[in-house]
Structures are given as structure tokens and as C-alpha cells.
Write a protein that holds these residues in place. Sequence first.
Motif, short mmCIF file in Angstrom:
data_model
loop_
_atom_site.label_atom_id
_atom_site.label_comp_id
_atom_site.label_asym_id
_atom_site.label_seq_id
_atom_site.Cartn_x
_atom_site.Cartn_y
_atom_site.Cartn_z
N ASN A 270 37.13 37.49 35.39
CA ASN A 270 37.29 38.95 35.29
C ASN A 270 37.47 39.35 33.83
OD1 ASN A 270 40.29 39.40 34.67
ND2 ASN A 270 40.35 38.01 36.42
N ARG B 65 39.97 41.93 39.64
CA ARG B 65 41.35 42.27 40.02
C ARG B 65 41.47 43.78 40.24
NH1 ARG B 65 43.79 38.90 36.30
NH2 ARG B 65 44.33 40.49 34.77
N GLY B 66 42.02 44.16 41.38
CA GLY B 66 42.30 45.56 41.64
C GLY B 66 43.79 45.84 41.49
N ARG B 67 44.19 47.07 41.77
CA ARG B 67 45.61 47.41 41.71
C ARG B 67 46.35 46.74 42.86
NH1 ARG B 67 46.46 52.33 43.25
NH2 ARG B 67 48.59 52.34 42.51
N ARG C 43 45.20 43.49 44.71
CA ARG C 43 43.98 43.42 45.52
C ARG C 43 42.82 42.81 44.73
NH1 ARG C 43 45.69 48.55 47.74
NH2 ARG C 43 44.83 49.40 45.84
N TRP D 232 38.95 43.03 43.43
CA TRP D 232 37.92 44.05 43.15
C TRP D 232 36.57 43.37 43.31
CZ3 TRP D 232 38.01 49.15 43.00
CH2 TRP D 232 36.91 49.83 42.51
N TYR E 204 31.69 46.80 35.14
CA TYR E 204 33.02 46.16 35.10
C TYR E 204 33.38 45.95 33.65
CZ TYR E 204 31.00 44.94 39.59
OH TYR E 204 30.35 45.00 40.79
N PHE E 205 34.39 46.66 33.18
CA PHE E 205 34.73 46.47 31.77
C PHE E 205 36.22 46.64 31.53
CE2 PHE E 205 35.29 50.94 30.73
CZ PHE E 205 34.47 51.60 31.63
N SER E 206 36.66 46.08 30.39
CA SER E 206 38.06 46.18 29.96
C SER E 206 38.07 46.62 28.51
CB SER E 206 38.76 44.83 30.09
OG SER E 206 38.80 44.43 31.45
N ASP F 162 42.13 56.73 41.39
CA ASP F 162 40.90 56.32 42.07
C ASP F 162 39.85 57.41 41.90
OD1 ASP F 162 42.01 54.06 43.04
OD2 ASP F 162 42.23 54.76 45.10
N LYS G 143 35.29 55.11 48.10
CA LYS G 143 35.72 54.79 46.74
C LYS G 143 34.53 54.46 45.83
CE LYS G 143 39.23 52.20 44.27
NZ LYS G 143 40.63 51.82 44.31
N ILE H 218 40.69 52.15 38.43
CA ILE H 218 41.25 51.97 37.08
C ILE H 218 42.47 51.07 37.19
CG2 ILE H 218 42.43 53.19 35.20
CD1 ILE H 218 40.80 55.70 36.17
N GLY I 98 41.29 48.39 32.51
CA GLY I 98 40.14 47.86 33.25
C GLY I 98 39.53 48.94 34.12
N VAL I 99 38.22 49.06 34.07
CA VAL I 99 37.54 50.08 34.86
C VAL I 99 36.39 49.44 35.63
CG1 VAL I 99 36.25 52.26 34.79
CG2 VAL I 99 38.12 51.87 33.17
N GLY I 100 36.31 49.75 36.90
CA GLY I 100 35.18 49.31 37.71
C GLY I 100 34.53 50.53 38.34
C1 BTN Z 1 41.64 49.50 41.61
O1 BTN Z 1 42.27 48.74 42.37
O2 BTN Z 1 41.21 50.58 42.02
C2 BTN Z 1 41.40 49.12 40.18
C3 BTN Z 1 40.12 48.35 40.04
C4 BTN Z 1 39.84 47.93 38.61
C5 BTN Z 1 38.63 47.03 38.52
C6 BTN Z 1 38.26 46.71 37.11
S1 BTN Z 1 36.65 45.98 37.01
C7 BTN Z 1 36.92 45.60 35.33
C8 BTN Z 1 38.35 45.11 35.22
N1 BTN Z 1 38.42 43.71 35.56
C9 BTN Z 1 39.11 43.50 36.65
O3 BTN Z 1 39.32 42.39 37.16
N2 BTN Z 1 39.58 44.64 37.14
C10 BTN Z 1 39.17 45.77 36.34
#
Ligand code: BTN
Length: 301
Positions: free
Chosen positions: A84, A110-112, A115, A117, A125-127, A160, A168, A172, A184-186
Motif C-alpha cells: 500500500n 488500508r481503509g479507515r 478495514r 481498501w 491510489y495515492f499517499s 467519504d 462509495k 480518505i 491517503g486517498v483512494g
Molecule cells: C476509507 O476507509 O474510506 C479510506 C480509504 C483510503 C484508501 C487509500 S488508497 C491510497 C492509500 N493507501 C492505502 O492503503 N489507503 C489509502
Amino acid sequence: MTPEQLLSLLSETWTSWSELCRVTKTPQTELARALRELQVRGFPVIVEEPGARLAPGTPAPQMLLPLLRGKLGRPYRYLGTVPNTQDVLRAWSEAPAGALVLAERQTKGRGRMGRVWESPPGNLYFSLLLGEDVDDLLPLRVGVALVEATQVGHLKWPNDLLAPDGRKLGGILVERAGSRVFLGVGVNVEIAPLPTAAALREFRSVRRATLLADFLWSLESWLSEKSSVVFAAWKKHSITLGRRVVIQTARERIEGLALDLGPNGELLISTEWGLRRVTTGDVELGAAQDVEDPQIGQGQA
Ligand code: BTN
């Protein structure tokens, strides 16, 4: 000639085999092997009889960097498949504020709230590394920048991006380590990886490199905007306020009416036990309701 060097030569139009051989001084068989390696590593390289090219909208550095209008996004690391981008950016110890890591695919996105992602190819997918000067309104600032860049959907607290029908579109994630803030943004651009997700492509055609450049430019201005303007913009795009909500936090489940935002971007909820301030949690949206609560007015303009 490394596969990365070869990647940097490609554009969205065909570069012929003869041209590639000439520029790289490499035989076609060797080029074909390097291009195959790029594909295996997750880069959207199209190899056919005329030669090689990048898939439309690919945010390779030679495509993205000319589109950047501000300071965010430099230096830039463009990657194929990685666990990630958050962890890649964390490991990049000398990265300055504004540094960007983007991957074509994540195997451990990785999500919030712990969770996963889902991160198939075709999405963004970027940071982005931000400095310590960011405030508590960062998630709201990012949300506004994201909805402005995508031009689709609404914001659900805390951050979200939802499609008009509630599925969705993007998420973020804000993580911190000391003074370093990893944003991190997807965004699901081409592929909706789950039944509850939507892809931007269903609503408008968008090139990933353009979308990313637009987002970074918008974010740069929202990062320095005064809070009253951020609150007003976030509320304009919100589908959270004025609705019945159920919020699951790490410790409890809170039900009530989402009234307003507090001064630090927290959600103010009118419950049967009184007003609650929620700083983090998972929101489930219920019916819209008129906000005529005596407690309203304690939030922000
Ligand atoms: C969420 O749970 O809504 C947040 C999701 C964030 C996903 C982005 S994708 C780029 C960055 N790398 C990750 O592993 N997560 C974030």
C-alpha cells in the motif's frame, strides 16, 4: 536500459518498435522482455504490433508532472503493485512535504478503522506527505478538494465521497507519525470493487492523471483556506447533516439526528440523551429530517 527507463519513454500514443530500438539502442526481443516485466509489475503498458504505449490517463511521471500547477505532488514516486502507498511513503524517510506516492494496484490497501481498501487496477491510489501545519479540519479540506476534483457526488462525514445514489466512490485516510501526516486517498475511477461501491466512470469519463492534478491543485488552496469557508463548502456538499444517523465508534453505537459540525470538524448529534460530539466513527445514513433542534447553532457557520 532498465524497465523504469523504458517506462519513462512511453506516452499514450504508440512508440514504434523501431523508434524504441533506436532510442534505447536495444534489440526488440530485449525490449519486449522489459515491457512484459512492466506489465507483470502492474504498469498499464499496452504492447502490440505497432509498438508500445500507456493506457489513456496513466499517471506516469511524464504524464502527471506537466499537469501539476502547485507545490503538491513533487517529488513523485510512481509504482506498479505495492502492499500500500501509505507504508511506501512512511518508509521514504527523506521525503519532503508535498511528496507523492501513487500505485497502480495495492495488495494490502488500508481503509479507515482497520478495514481493507480493495485496490484493483484502473483506480487511483495515492499517499501525500503533509507537514505539521495541517489542522483538525484536514479531513474536511480534503473532502471538499476531492468532490471538487471529481465533480460527482456528496460527502459523508467524516470523509467519504459517495456517488449520487449513495455508493462509495472514494475514501480518505489520515495517518500521523510525529510531525509527518500521511494523507491517503483512494478513488474508484474505472472499477467498483464491491457491490456497495461505485466507479466514477459511471458518471463521467475522466482521465486519472487529470483528476489527480486537479485534486492536488484544489487541495493546495483548501489547505490554506480559513475555516469558515471550509465549513461552508463542506456543508454545501454534505449529505450527512439533517439526517438521522447511526454512528459506530470504537466503543459505542450512537443514534440521532446529525445537526451540525463542531469547531474541530466533529459531528454534533442530537440524541434522546442530549447533544453528542463525535470525533470519529462509521456513519450509517438514515432519512433526511428537518433540523429544528433547540441545540443547533453551537456548530460552525
Ligand atoms: C476509507 O476507509 O474510506 C479510506 C480509504 C483510503 C484508501 C487509500 S488508497 C491510497 C492509500 N493507501 C492505502 O492503503 N489507503 C489509502
